[in-house]
Design a protein around this motif. Structure first.
Motif, PDB file in Angstrom:
ATOM      1  N   PRO A 133      34.445 -43.380 187.123  1.00 48.22           N
ATOM      2  CA  PRO A 133      34.385 -42.241 188.072  1.00 48.22           C
ATOM      3  C   PRO A 133      35.767 -41.775 188.522  1.00 48.22           C
ATOM      4  O   PRO A 133      35.996 -40.570 188.657  1.00 48.22           O
ATOM      5  N   LYS A 171      26.621 -36.896 186.261  1.00 49.85           N
ATOM      6  CA  LYS A 171      26.643 -37.158 187.710  1.00 49.85           C
ATOM      7  C   LYS A 171      25.746 -38.338 188.060  1.00 49.85           C
ATOM      8  O   LYS A 171      26.112 -39.186 188.875  1.00 49.85           O
ATOM      9  N   GLU A 172      24.593 -38.403 187.444  1.00 52.99           N
ATOM     10  CA  GLU A 172      23.660 -39.499 187.707  1.00 52.99           C
ATOM     11  C   GLU A 172      24.287 -40.854 187.327  1.00 52.99           C
ATOM     12  O   GLU A 172      24.172 -41.826 188.068  1.00 52.99           O
ATOM     13  N   ILE A 190      27.584 -41.499 187.053  1.00 58.43           N
ATOM     14  CA  ILE A 190      28.708 -41.744 187.964  1.00 58.43           C
ATOM     15  C   ILE A 190      28.199 -42.184 189.330  1.00 58.43           C
ATOM     16  O   ILE A 190      28.726 -43.129 189.932  1.00 58.43           O
ATOM     17  N   ASP A 191      27.168 -41.511 189.850  1.00 53.40           N
ATOM     18  CA  ASP A 191      26.591 -41.892 191.142  1.00 53.40           C
ATOM     19  C   ASP A 191      26.093 -43.327 191.118  1.00 53.40           C
ATOM     20  O   ASP A 191      26.266 -44.080 192.080  1.00 53.40           O
ATOM     21  N   CYS A 192      25.474 -43.713 190.013  1.00 53.36           N
ATOM     22  CA  CYS A 192      24.965 -45.080 189.867  1.00 53.36           C
ATOM     23  C   CYS A 192      26.126 -46.078 189.919  1.00 53.36           C
ATOM     24  O   CYS A 192      26.038 -47.094 190.608  1.00 53.36           O
ATOM     25  N   GLU A 233      29.113 -45.633 191.222  1.00 51.31           N
ATOM     26  CA  GLU A 233      29.708 -45.628 192.574  1.00 51.31           C
ATOM     27  C   GLU A 233      28.826 -46.351 193.580  1.00 51.31           C
ATOM     28  O   GLU A 233      29.344 -46.999 194.504  1.00 51.31           O
ATOM     29  N   LYS A 234      27.532 -46.252 193.426  1.00 52.07           N
ATOM     30  CA  LYS A 234      26.607 -46.926 194.334  1.00 52.07           C
ATOM     31  C   LYS A 234      26.810 -48.444 194.285  1.00 52.07           C
ATOM     32  O   LYS A 234      26.653 -49.132 195.288  1.00 52.07           O
TER      33      LYS A 234
END
Length: 116
Positions: free
Chosen positions: A36, A106-107, A109-111, A113-114
């Protein structure tokens, strides 16, 4: 659910990614977490314009390489197609692929980062 389990559900080839990292889960997760940050400098705007796509191709190629090394399969395949289309002089088709790819990217990357 763990980071690797969630990414596998999103189409990431975890087994191949681990193989590339000599089955070192800690190293693989650390490398995934760097993705990310790397992407922040390589965003490609959907409305890219002009006739010289060298910078867009360069960015897409960089993302393709990083995604391939981490076995982020959906991202890798999308940017491979974008690079190929731009090199063939088909920016409209490349834009269509990018529009479909960005939510998937995005999905993922969001995963990541989460779980950081």
């Amino acid at each position: 659910m763990s980071l690797l389990e969630e990414l596998k559900d999103k189409g990431v080839d975890i087994e191949e990614g681990l193989h590339r990292m000599m089955n070192n889960v800690s190293l693989y997760e650390r490398m995934l977490r760097s993705f990310p940050k790397m992407m922040k400098g390589l965003e490609i705007p959907v409305d890219f314009d002009g006739t010289d796509y060298a910078e867009i191709i360069e960015k897409a190629h960089s993302v393709k390489g990083a995604a391939g090394n981490l076995s982020l399969t959906p991202v890798y395949k999308g940017y491979t197609e974008i690079v190929d289309l731009l090199r063939k002089g088909q920016p409209e088709q490349a834009r269509e692929v990018l529009v479909k790819l960005l939510p998937v990217q995005k999905e993922i990357i969001d995963c990541i980062e989460k779980h950081s």
